[in-house]
Write an enzyme that holds these catalytic residues in place. Structure first.
Site, mmCIF file in Angstrom:
data_model
loop_
_atom_site.group_PDB
_atom_site.id
_atom_site.type_symbol
_atom_site.label_atom_id
_atom_site.label_comp_id
_atom_site.label_asym_id
_atom_site.label_seq_id
_atom_site.Cartn_x
_atom_site.Cartn_y
_atom_site.Cartn_z
ATOM 1 N N GLY A 32 0.788 -1.223 0.000
ATOM 2 C CA GLY A 32 0.000 0.000 0.000
ATOM 3 C C GLY A 32 0.821 1.275 0.000
ATOM 4 O O GLY A 32 0.281 2.359 -0.203
ATOM 5 N N CYS A 241 -27.480 -9.651 -16.191
ATOM 6 C CA CYS A 241 -26.955 -9.301 -17.507
ATOM 7 C C CYS A 241 -27.938 -9.726 -18.581
ATOM 8 O O CYS A 241 -28.432 -10.856 -18.582
ATOM 9 C CB CYS A 241 -25.610 -9.985 -17.728
ATOM 10 S SG CYS A 241 -25.000 -9.869 -19.417
ATOM 11 N N CYS A 266 -22.902 -7.329 -18.946
ATOM 12 C CA CYS A 266 -21.647 -7.501 -18.219
ATOM 13 C C CYS A 266 -20.600 -6.502 -18.711
ATOM 14 O O CYS A 266 -20.389 -6.347 -19.909
ATOM 15 C CB CYS A 266 -21.078 -8.895 -18.461
ATOM 16 S SG CYS A 266 -21.870 -10.202 -17.546
#
Lengths: 297, 368
Positions: A32, A241, A266
């Site tokens: 990070g 979808c 999608c």
């Protein structure tokens, strides 16, 4: 001038790759944390994936299989362009199948299919600093990270709740990595945030213009910031979808006509195609016209 | 019916074919040669070399032609090439005092050793369109063609009297940075700042320099000297033990002389702003020297009150290749993020309408 254009494998010279690999190693060692690196000028514009391209170029080997997506799709123009770049300068095998890829370079999405050990996901990052829009100065934000001073971010999220009743950040939703650094997951929708948590794959983030690399090693805690009484939640879609019938996936809204007609499909094109190949069908797929089939080919 | 957005590859190939067609233009006209660009659009070539940080007129001309005359695009192409070149070493600092000047003007002295030399300047031309260029009429030979004078620098005149700070020096033991090889970090030392300004966007630096003149970080400047000419570039070869000449490059140097009232640590004296640019570009060199001086706030204990004095602001935004990339990246697809925002705005809108409807009902009830 004819001997002008000879380039090394994967474009970057080996010295540069070594410098970038060192930055990557440091980034992996401090999950990070944004590692400054000497970003190079690439033959595509800053802001168009130069950070991701440099990371990919530095870790790519001749036996890798590369997948490039933009907005979840393999066929968006910038993904096509970056894929073609690596085919040209590294002659590397490419795929659109998530499970076949060893390296996936992405912009704005994490594939729906769970990534496995040995895979590397390379994110293109425009603004690596999660605190940037709260504090524009790099000198200040670096200090805030060093002191783990993230109060400003919590105040921002709190103000969202106070004003709107909920947190109004929908993408690039800040996360805390391994309990230490607050990190920008790049402008992926917050829908994708949970996929970063304890992922088996190595996640590398490259910001070319801002000259930063950061990483989330496999099996690392990635927690989206929230409050006890306002827990983090992801986007929900009302319908599956329209092409493959998938639920619990991220959908793109497609405008069909000028009368308010919409369909949701999608965003991850490979996932959608794979489902259709396995016999799943959404509402709109059941009656395709001759014309649209031809256009799709 | 939904039509999948396919065919990206073919579309890109076709777009590039069309671009090549537009670049070539009317086929009945001869195409421009690189030599013509170098000879007749020399200042465009100079700007591309300066902001690409690569001194090569032929390649810069090729980039200008390839970019259809788009300066930033040409700079970008040349930089992307530059970055792939191996680094043999770092040259010795060029000695502009030994420059063969073809232009040299000072605004601080009426006359000075070596005199004022106007050289090939637009100054004092009347900006009237010149129809003789259309007819391609013969051009007279210049009065003096060969540059070649070495003249003393104006800053050295002031220096002799001790009225101006010395030539810029980095602290003892300072290793010179390389902006193109190391990540940027702030606060940034002056050597790196000058590198960033030298390759910074001419327009951006011009605007910032202008802002200092209008009071946003005023520096009371005088042009000590602007000089244009060729200087020798030398590389120290450890194997030989001495520096060898790599050749001549044309540069523009500006030494800006600025008033300074003095501080607790320093006596009243003139201070300097410095500009050095590849090729002939007075506008850029002068802008650079004004911005350089404005950025030296910490050395003179000056307060940062204006954008041109703020090094993180100036240096982070001076690079036009970075700026154009990031501004133009907004045209890339963002529909995933947009979908997320759309969803949020719809939700907030529903809540807003509901609250308003609730409010109106409340009003009605109260009125009844």
């Amino acid at each position: 001038m004819n001997d002008l254009a000879t380039y090394n494998f994967a474009y970057l010279d080996e010295q540069t790759k070594r410098m970038i690999r060192r930055a990557i190693l440091k980034a992996v060692a401090i999950p990070g944390y944004q590692v400054p690196f000497a970003s190079r000028e690439m033959p595509m514009p800053y802001g168009w994936g130069t950070g991701g391209v440099q990371v990919t170029a530095s870790i790519l080997g001749p036996n890798d299989v590369l997948k490039v997506i933009d907005q979840g799709a393999d066929d968006t123009t910038n993904a096509v362009s970056i894929r073609a770049f690596f085919q040209k300068v590294a002659d590397v095998a490419v795929t659109t199948k998530t499970k076949d890829a060893t390296i996936i370079q992405t912009r704005h999405r994490i594939p729906e299919e769970t990534l496995k050990e040995g895979q590397t996901l390379v994110y293109q990052v425009p603004i690596p600093e999660p605190l940037r829009f709260l504090e524009p100065r790099e000198t200040e934000t670096r200090k805030m990270h060093a002191l783990e001073e993230y109060g400003l971010m919590h105040v921002k999220l709190y103000e969202d709740i106070a004003r709107n009743g909920h947190i109004a950040t929908t993408y690039a939703y800040p996360v805390k990595v391994e309990g230490r650094y607050v990190m920008d997951p790049s402008p992926t929708p917050k829908f994708d945030n949970p996929k970063m948590h304890m992922s088996e794959a190595l996640q590398l983030f490259g910001a070319g213009r801002e000259k930063r690399i950061y990483a989330v090693p496999p099996y690392t805690e990635v927690v989206s910031l929230d409050f006890e009484d306002h827990p983090f939640e992801i986007q929900q879609f009302d319908k599956p979808c329209a092409l493959c019938g998938a639920e619990n996936v991220y959908l793109d809204e497609v405008v069909l006509d000028d009368k308010g007609g919409r369909m949701f499909v999608c965003s991850d094109t490979d996932h959608c195609e794979d489902r259709r190949a396995h016999g799943h069908a959404g509402q709109m797929l059941a009656r395709p016209t001759q014309e649209s089939q031809e256009a799709a080919e | 019916m939904y039509v999948a957005v396919k065919g990206g590859e073919a579309a890109i190939a076709n777009a590039h074919r069309l671009l090549a067609d537009r670049r070539r233009g009317d086929r009945s006209l001869p195409s421009i040669t690189i030599e013509q660009v170098v000879e007749q659009l020399g200042l465009a070539v100079d700007r591309v070399m300066a902001e690409a940080s690569l001194y090569d007129p032929a390649l810069a001309a090729l980039a200008v032609r390839q970019a259809r005359g788009d300066m930033i695009e040409a700079i970008f192409i040349l930089r992307a090439y530059r970055t792939t070149l191996p680094r043999f070493g770092y040259s010795e600092p060029v000695d502009t005092a030994t420059m063969k000047v073809e232009r040299r003007v000072s605004a601080t002295y009426k006359d000075l050793p070596g005199g004022q030399l106007l050289g090939p300047t637009f100054d004092y031309t009347h900006r009237l369109l010149d129809p003789s260029l259309i007819a391609d009429e013969a051009v007279a030979e210049p009065a003096a063609k060969e540059p070649g004078e070495h003249v003393m620098r104006v800053s050295d005149i002031l220096d002799g009297e001790g009225l101006i700070e010395g030539d810029g020096r980095m602290p003892e033991g300072h290793v010179m940075g390389d902006l193109t090889r190391e990540p940027m970090e702030f606060p940034m030392a002056r050597d790196l700042r000058l590198q960033a300004l030298a390759r910074g966007d001419e327009g951006f630096l011009l605007a910032l320099a202008y802002s200092t003149q209008r009071g946003y970080g005023r520096t009371h400047p005088f042009v000590g000297e602007v000089r244009i000419g060729e200087v020798e570039v030398e590389l120290d070869l450890p194997e030989l033990g001495f520096a060898v000449s790599l050749g001549l490059i044309r540069v523009t140097e500006c030494q800006m002389v600025n008033q300074f009232k003095g501080s607790a640590k320093q006596p009243p004296q003139f201070t300097r702003g410095y500009g050095l640019v590849f090729g002939q570009s007075e506008r850029k060199a002068m802008s650079m020297s004004l911005v350089d001086r404005a950025l030296r706030t910490d050395e003179f204990s000056e307060d940062i009150v204006a954008p041109a004095q703020d090094q993180e602001f100036v240096i982070s935004h001076a690079d036009n290749v970075q700026a154009t990339g990031f501004v133009e990246h907004l045209k890339l697809p963002h529909y995933v993020d947009f979908q997320a925002e759309l969803d949020l705005v719809r939700r907030m809108r529903r809540e807003y309408e509901a609250a308003r409807a609730g409010g109106e009902d409340g009003m009605k009830e109260a009125a009844e």
